[in-house]
Design a protein around this motif. Structure first.
Motif, PDB file in Angstrom:
ATOM      1  N   SER A 182      92.269  75.714  86.752  1.00 45.16           N
ATOM      2  CA  SER A 182      93.292  75.546  85.716  1.00 45.16           C
ATOM      3  C   SER A 182      94.074  74.248  85.883  1.00 45.16           C
ATOM      4  CB  SER A 182      94.263  76.733  85.738  1.00 45.16           C
ATOM      5  OG  SER A 182      94.916  76.811  86.997  1.00 45.16           O
ATOM      6  N   LYS A 183      93.838  73.532  87.008  1.00 40.51           N
ATOM      7  CA  LYS A 183      94.502  72.260  87.305  1.00 40.51           C
ATOM      8  C   LYS A 183      96.019  72.399  87.350  1.00 40.51           C
ATOM      9  CE  LYS A 183      90.755  69.570  85.281  1.00 40.51           C
ATOM     10  NZ  LYS A 183      90.358  68.506  84.307  1.00 40.51           N
ATOM     11  N   LYS A 184      96.487  73.518  87.889  1.00 44.97           N
ATOM     12  CA  LYS A 184      97.924  73.766  88.057  1.00 44.97           C
ATOM     13  C   LYS A 184      98.270  74.048  89.511  1.00 44.97           C
ATOM     14  CE  LYS A 184      98.435  75.668  83.392  1.00 44.97           C
ATOM     15  NZ  LYS A 184      98.851  76.847  82.580  1.00 44.97           N
ATOM     16  N   GLY A 185      97.447  73.569  90.424  1.00 49.01           N
ATOM     17  CA  GLY A 185      97.693  73.838  91.837  1.00 49.01           C
ATOM     18  C   GLY A 185      97.005  75.113  92.278  1.00 49.01           C
ATOM     19  N   ASN A 186      97.285  75.509  93.524  1.00 46.55           N
ATOM     20  CA  ASN A 186      96.646  76.717  94.060  1.00 46.55           C
ATOM     21  C   ASN A 186      97.471  77.960  93.746  1.00 46.55           C
ATOM     22  OD1 ASN A 186      98.700  75.869  95.686  1.00 46.55           O
ATOM     23  ND2 ASN A 186      97.747  76.442  97.606  1.00 46.55           N
ATOM     24  N   ASN A 187      97.629  78.234  92.450  1.00 43.37           N
ATOM     25  CA  ASN A 187      98.386  79.407  92.017  1.00 43.37           C
ATOM     26  C   ASN A 187      97.532  80.668  91.982  1.00 43.37           C
ATOM     27  OD1 ASN A 187     100.871  78.008  91.490  1.00 43.37           O
ATOM     28  ND2 ASN A 187      99.866  77.101  89.697  1.00 43.37           N
ATOM     29  N   LYS A 188      96.213  80.503  92.150  1.00 43.21           N
ATOM     30  CA  LYS A 188      95.312  81.647  92.106  1.00 43.21           C
ATOM     31  C   LYS A 188      94.532  81.699  93.420  1.00 43.21           C
ATOM     32  CE  LYS A 188      91.888  83.752  88.998  1.00 43.21           C
ATOM     33  NZ  LYS A 188      91.106  83.536  87.762  1.00 43.21           N
ATOM     34  N   ILE A 189      94.741  82.764  94.181  1.00 46.40           N
ATOM     35  CA  ILE A 189      94.146  82.903  95.502  1.00 46.40           C
ATOM     36  C   ILE A 189      93.380  84.222  95.565  1.00 46.40           C
ATOM     37  CG2 ILE A 189      94.580  82.983  97.986  1.00 46.40           C
ATOM     38  CD1 ILE A 189      97.224  81.524  97.422  1.00 46.40           C
ATOM     39  N   ILE A 190      92.167  84.176  96.081  1.00 49.52           N
ATOM     40  CA  ILE A 190      91.329  85.366  96.213  1.00 49.52           C
ATOM     41  C   ILE A 190      90.854  85.461  97.657  1.00 49.52           C
ATOM     42  CG2 ILE A 190      89.267  86.569  95.376  1.00 49.52           C
ATOM     43  CD1 ILE A 190      89.417  84.786  92.876  1.00 49.52           C
ATOM     44  N   THR A 191      91.013  86.619  98.251  1.00 52.71           N
ATOM     45  CA  THR A 191      90.487  86.880  99.595  1.00 52.71           C
ATOM     46  C   THR A 191      89.567  88.097  99.539  1.00 52.71           C
ATOM     47  OG1 THR A 191      92.382  88.275 100.182  1.00 52.71           O
ATOM     48  CG2 THR A 191      92.549  85.933 100.703  1.00 52.71           C
ATOM     49  N   ALA A 192      88.556  88.098 100.388  1.00 56.84           N
ATOM     50  CA  ALA A 192      87.608  89.223 100.419  1.00 56.84           C
ATOM     51  C   ALA A 192      86.985  89.291 101.807  1.00 56.84           C
ATOM     52  CB  ALA A 192      86.534  89.061  99.356  1.00 56.84           C
ATOM     53  N   LYS A 193      86.647  90.512 102.220  1.00 53.65           N
ATOM     54  CA  LYS A 193      86.001  90.694 103.518  1.00 53.65           C
ATOM     55  C   LYS A 193      84.542  90.248 103.496  1.00 53.65           C
ATOM     56  CE  LYS A 193      88.898  94.465 105.237  1.00 53.65           C
ATOM     57  NZ  LYS A 193      88.916  95.866 105.742  1.00 53.65           N
ATOM     58  N   ASN A 194      83.898  90.422 102.332  1.00 53.86           N
ATOM     59  CA  ASN A 194      82.476  90.064 102.221  1.00 53.86           C
ATOM     60  C   ASN A 194      82.217  89.377 100.890  1.00 53.86           C
ATOM     61  OD1 ASN A 194      81.346  91.473 104.694  1.00 53.86           O
ATOM     62  ND2 ASN A 194      82.301  93.208 103.648  1.00 53.86           N
ATOM     63  N   GLY A 195      81.173  88.549 100.871  1.00 52.48           N
ATOM     64  CA  GLY A 195      80.789  87.867  99.652  1.00 52.48           C
ATOM     65  C   GLY A 195      79.291  87.611  99.624  1.00 52.48           C
ATOM     66  N   GLU A 196      78.761  87.433  98.425  1.00 52.31           N
ATOM     67  CA  GLU A 196      77.334  87.163  98.258  1.00 52.31           C
ATOM     68  C   GLU A 196      77.155  86.067  97.215  1.00 52.31           C
ATOM     69  OE1 GLU A 196      73.144  89.393  96.958  1.00 52.31           O
ATOM     70  OE2 GLU A 196      75.059  90.484  96.964  1.00 52.31           O
ATOM     71  N   LEU A 197      76.402  85.019  97.593  1.00 51.92           N
ATOM     72  CA  LEU A 197      76.117  83.918  96.683  1.00 51.92           C
ATOM     73  C   LEU A 197      74.832  84.220  95.923  1.00 51.92           C
ATOM     74  CD1 LEU A 197      76.901  80.861  98.959  1.00 51.92           C
ATOM     75  CD2 LEU A 197      78.097  81.432  96.858  1.00 51.92           C
ATOM     76  N   ILE A 198      74.877  84.112  94.604  1.00 54.94           N
ATOM     77  CA  ILE A 198      73.707  84.339  93.764  1.00 54.94           C
ATOM     78  C   ILE A 198      73.534  83.117  92.879  1.00 54.94           C
ATOM     79  CG2 ILE A 198      72.631  85.820  92.040  1.00 54.94           C
ATOM     80  CD1 ILE A 198      74.463  88.092  93.018  1.00 54.94           C
ATOM     81  N   SER A 199      72.414  82.418  93.051  1.00 53.21           N
ATOM     82  CA  SER A 199      72.154  81.208  92.273  1.00 53.21           C
ATOM     83  C   SER A 199      70.715  81.235  91.782  1.00 53.21           C
ATOM     84  CB  SER A 199      72.405  79.953  93.132  1.00 53.21           C
ATOM     85  OG  SER A 199      72.170  78.791  92.392  1.00 53.21           O
TER      86      SER A 199
END
Length: 484
Positions: A182-199
């Motif tokens: 959004s180009k407004k700084g780091n106003n949106k933060i997400i944390t998670a214990k696990n993640g999976e990359l799908i490409s």
């Protein structure tokens, strides 16, 4: 003699070409195996992989050339000795030096060719391959994600995670994401214990599937005042599963052949290295001088000077602290200790910067001198392999292969050891680069001398001859005394 020269060259060239291409293939496959995880199954075209292999072939060729010369010289000279062709030539009055003269000329030519290769082709191949790797990673940003640090190669996001695991290396642990889209700084933060990359291949999106995490977003309206923005509400929530689709269309516009990094030490020719080194040394000297000047000013050493004897007050004690009472003495000592602690801590904090700047200078120095020294490895290893082959009198790929690998491993280990010591400033760059040559040169001289004198590798009789003669003289003198 021309017929003999042609025969010896032909006997040498056939095993040389065979061994050179075999070793080159092994080195290329080793490099490909190390990069296999970054290339396989990532949607990279066959032409890009072939281009990567071509650049790899170009920069490993200077390593394969000395091994080929060493192995083929042992095989050729060993085969000629095994078939008694050397003995026949010597009986006809042809010396070993004369027989191997065309091979010496060929070894000199190989050293010159290796020098030209290291000066022009090698830096070009390194330049193209490293930039190709970086451009591939930008095309496939999943390759560029490194655990333990923030990854900013994906536009609009800063991603950090502790570990990458799984068969395809697409599973992440303890993920932290700053959404900057959004180009407004780091106003949106997400944390998670696990993640999976799908490409998926050909897709302009990369999907990041997160589980067991937390979502936080600070709602900002740029039209409101700063005071009102601070009072604006934020939304947050826990989630079991969250899917984040990242647009990668901006990355697909880049060219894989684009050159962005071209000033690394192994990307420069010898002339470019020679021009770059004085500038680096000047920058390093200026940094050291600035730190020394800062220390000089902070310690107020410029105010310390010696008074003439006529101006010295005789009533003042030469031990400075004795001129003050106990309370003032404590203050002076405590002030000196605190300044000393600050100076020591300052040096400790700048220690890594000093080491890094010095190592950068060393890398360029070592690269310059090592290319010159390594180009002579073909000639040096020939003068080890050729006499060794004529001494052992064994051709083929069996025993000569073991000898060649052992000798080259010793040479390569010594060269790497010298380079590492030079890079850490333990020894100078010249000594570190030429250490392997100096270490192996006596072996070449000894083997060449023994081969020209038609002696074996180890003369057991000569080893025990002197002690035997010594004891023989002692006992003969004792017998003479008894007889007299």
């Amino acid at each position: 003699m021309k017929t003999l020269d042609k025969y010896i060259l032909k006997s040498f060239l056939i095993p040389f070409l065979a061994t050179f291409f075999i070793i080159l293939f092994v080195l290329v496959m080793q490099a490909l195996w190390l990069a296999f995880d970054d290339l396989a199954g990532k949607g990279i075209s066959l032409s890009i992989i072939l281009k990567f292999l071509w650049y790899t072939t170009l920069f490993v060729a200077p390593q394969a050339l000395p091994i080929g010369v060493l192995l083929s010289s042992i095989m050729t000279l060993g085969g000629l000795s095994e078939r008694y062709e050397f003995a026949a030539a010597k009986s006809a009055g042809i010396s070993l030096q004369r027989m191997v003269r065309p091979l010496v000329v060929f070894a000199l030519f190989m050293s010159a060719l290796n020098f030209v290769f290291l000066d022009y082709v090698y830096p070009y191949a390194i330049l193209k391959q490293i930039n190709l790797k970086l451009n591939i990673r930008k095309k496939q940003p999943a390759l560029a994600l490194v655990p333990g640090s923030f990854n900013g190669d994906i536009p609009g996001y800063q991603i950090k995670f502790d570990e990458k695991y799984g068969e395809e290396g697409n599973l992440l642990k303890n993920v932290l994401i700053y959404d900057l889209s959004s180009k407004k700084g780091n106003n949106k933060i997400i944390t998670a214990k696990n993640g999976e990359l799908i490409s998926e291949e050909g897709s302009k999106y990369m999907t990041l599937k997160l589980s067991n995490g937390h979502f936080f977003e600070h709602h900002v309206n740029n039209k409101t005042s700063l005071k009102e923005r601070k009072r604006m509400k934020a939304s947050y929530a826990d989630f079991d599963e969250y899917t984040l689709n990242i647009d990668l269309s901006a990355l697909s516009k880049g060219d894989l052949d684009e050159i962005k990094y071209k000033n690394n030490f192994n990307m420069l020719s010898l002339a470019q290295l020679k021009d770059t080194m004085p500038k680096l040394k000047q920058t390093y000297d200026e940094y050291v001088e600035s730190r020394a000047r800062s220390l000089y000013v902070n310690t107020k050493a410029n105010k310390l000077y010696q008074y003439p004897d006529s101006l010295i007050n005789k009533e003042v004690d030469t031990v400075i602290l004795n001129n003050f009472d106990i309370k003032v003495q404590k203050e002076i000592v405590n002030s000196a200790i605190s300044k000393l602690d600050r100076t020591i801590n300052n040096f400790k904090s700048n220690k890594n910067t000093f080491k890094f700047k010095r190592k950068v200078v060393n890398l360029y120095d070592v690269e310059f001198y090592n290319r010159i020294a390594f180009s002579l490895s073909c000639l040096l290893l020939f003068f080890i392999g050729a006499p060794l082959g004529s001494i052992i009198r064994k051709g083929g790929m069996g025993f000569p292969m073991i000898l060649a690998i052992s000798i080259y491993v010793l040479y390569y280990f010594t060269n790497t050891f010298g380079r590492n010591m030079a890079e850490e400033s333990t020894i100078s760059a010249i000594v570190g680069s030429w250490l392997a040559i100096v270490f192996m040169l006596p072996l070449a001289i000894i083997l060449t001398t023994r081969a020209t004198q038609d002696k074996g590798l180890f003369d057991i009789n000569s080893i025990f001859a002197k002690p035997k003669n010594f004891f023989k003289k002692i006992f003969s003198k004792r017998d003479e005394k008894l007889n007299s």
